[in-house]
Design an enzyme around this catalytic site. Structure first.
Site, short mmCIF file in Angstrom:
data_model
loop_
_atom_site.label_atom_id
_atom_site.label_comp_id
_atom_site.label_asym_id
_atom_site.label_seq_id
_atom_site.Cartn_x
_atom_site.Cartn_y
_atom_site.Cartn_z
N GLU A 1 -6.24 -5.09 9.87
CA GLU A 1 -5.29 -4.01 10.12
C GLU A 1 -5.69 -3.27 11.39
O GLU A 1 -6.48 -2.31 11.32
CB GLU A 1 -5.27 -3.04 8.94
CG GLU A 1 -4.76 -3.66 7.65
CD GLU A 1 -4.09 -2.62 6.78
OE1 GLU A 1 -2.94 -2.83 6.42
OE2 GLU A 1 -4.71 -1.60 6.48
N HIS B 1 -10.03 1.00 3.76
CA HIS B 1 -8.80 1.18 4.54
C HIS B 1 -9.09 2.14 5.70
O HIS B 1 -9.86 3.09 5.55
CB HIS B 1 -7.68 1.72 3.66
CG HIS B 1 -6.36 1.74 4.37
ND1 HIS B 1 -6.02 2.74 5.25
CD2 HIS B 1 -5.33 0.86 4.38
CE1 HIS B 1 -4.82 2.47 5.75
NE2 HIS B 1 -4.38 1.34 5.24
N GLY C 1 1.41 2.28 10.82
CA GLY C 1 2.35 3.40 10.79
C GLY C 1 2.92 3.78 12.14
O GLY C 1 3.51 4.85 12.29
N LYS D 1 0.12 4.23 -0.45
CA LYS D 1 -0.57 5.43 0.06
C LYS D 1 -0.27 6.63 -0.86
O LYS D 1 -0.14 6.44 -2.06
CB LYS D 1 -0.17 5.67 1.52
CG LYS D 1 -0.35 4.40 2.37
CD LYS D 1 -0.30 4.61 3.84
CE LYS D 1 -0.52 3.27 4.54
NZ LYS D 1 -0.58 3.38 5.98
N SER E 1 2.51 -2.06 10.45
CA SER E 1 3.94 -2.07 10.82
C SER E 1 4.62 -3.41 10.54
O SER E 1 5.45 -3.87 11.34
CB SER E 1 4.11 -1.65 12.29
OG SER E 1 3.63 -0.33 12.48
N ASN F 1 0.87 -1.18 0.00
CA ASN F 1 0.00 0.00 0.00
C ASN F 1 0.91 1.23 0.00
O ASN F 1 1.45 1.60 1.04
CB ASN F 1 -0.89 -0.03 1.25
CG ASN F 1 -1.78 1.19 1.34
OD1 ASN F 1 -1.81 2.03 0.43
ND2 ASN F 1 -2.52 1.31 2.44
N GLU G 1 -7.57 4.52 6.96
CA GLU G 1 -7.33 5.96 6.72
C GLU G 1 -8.49 6.59 5.97
O GLU G 1 -8.78 7.77 6.14
CB GLU G 1 -5.98 6.14 6.01
CG GLU G 1 -4.83 5.88 6.97
CD GLU G 1 -3.52 5.45 6.33
OE1 GLU G 1 -3.37 5.57 5.10
OE2 GLU G 1 -2.65 4.95 7.08
#
Ligand code: PGA
Length: 255
Positions: free
Chosen positions: A166, A98, A172, A15, A217, A13, A100
């Protein structure tokens, strides 16, 4: 359930990173060095990079997907990108929900479910992302949240999908879920799917065959112990996927 039954998937990903030149350098390096691997490898670049990355990877083993798609197929939806357009670009996968996007764009479960359905309509493999926040875990609500996110997607009767667990607190942050924590969540998701499919079967979809990726991570150092878990079938990698050598090292863990 053993890994023999499910081919691992390792997904990048990217991003909102890279411009075309940078993306092509990474894609070219991956293409050159990936060799024959047990894993399906999928790259998720930003929309404007998709045509160039697809062209770079033509006739390779590497697959390309979009980080999002509209729940609609066409029409007056300024700024949206449809499954039809993504298919036309040469994409074969689409991320749906996702964290985010759930956080920054207020994507709720029902919208995410319609995105999964839209991906299916255009023969894109949906990779549905689910995961609890730190607060939800602290409140003991992890399974409730995962169950709700998965069940919402099943309600639209998707032809197919893959799952990514996730945990939001691991994305992150450098704080990876322990292999045991990941396994517990993956096993719960597979169990929940099996029960749901028993009540309402979806032709061609079997809980035992569904790839469930872990994301949050992931690094070359922690990938092997995660993949050793019986229900962890691969990875959705953010930060470490921006460095082709690190991403290749994660792919090699599957061999
Ligand atoms: P991360 O991101 O590997 O940087 O934690 C994972 C993701 O958001 O998919």
């Amino acid at each position: 359930m053993s890994h023999e039954r499910r081919r691992p998937v390792v997904a990048a990903n990217w991003k909102m990173h890279f411009v075309t030149k940078e993306a092509l350098e990474v894609a070219r390096t991956l293409r050159r060095k990936v060799g024959s691997t047990a894993a399906r490898v999928v790259l998720f670049p930003s929309f404007p990079l998709l045509p160039a990355v697809v062209r770079e990877l033509v006739e390779s083993e590497l697959e390309v997907g979009a980080q999002d798609l509209s729940s609609e197929d066409q029409g007056a939806h300024t700024g949206e990108v449809s499954g039809r357009q993504l298919k036309d670009c040469g994409c074969t996968w689409a991320l749906c929900g996702h964290s985010e996007r759930r956080r920054d764009h207020h994507e709720h479960d029902a919208l995410v479910a319609h995105k999964v359905a839209a991906a299916c309509r255009h023969s894109l493999q949906p990779l549905l992302c689910v995961g609890e926040t730190r607060e939800e875990r602290a409140q003991g609500r992890t399974f409730e949240v995962l169950g709700r996110q998965l069940t919402a997607a099943l309600a639209v009767g998707p032809e197919t999908f893959s799952l990514a667990y996730e945990p939001v607190w691991a994305i992150g942050t450098g704080e990876t879920a322990s292999p045991e924590t990941a396994q517990e969540a993956h096993a719960f998701l597979r169990r929940t799917l099996a029960q749901a499919l028993q009540e309402r079967p979806i032709p061609g979809l079997a809980a035992a065959a569904l790839p469930i990726l872990y994301g949050g991570s992931v690094t070359p150092e922690n990938a092997a112990s995660l993949l050793a878990q019986p229900d962890v079938d691969g990875f959705l990698v953010g930060g470490a996927s921006l460095d082709p050598e690190k991403f290749l090292a994660i792919i090699r863990v599957c061999d």
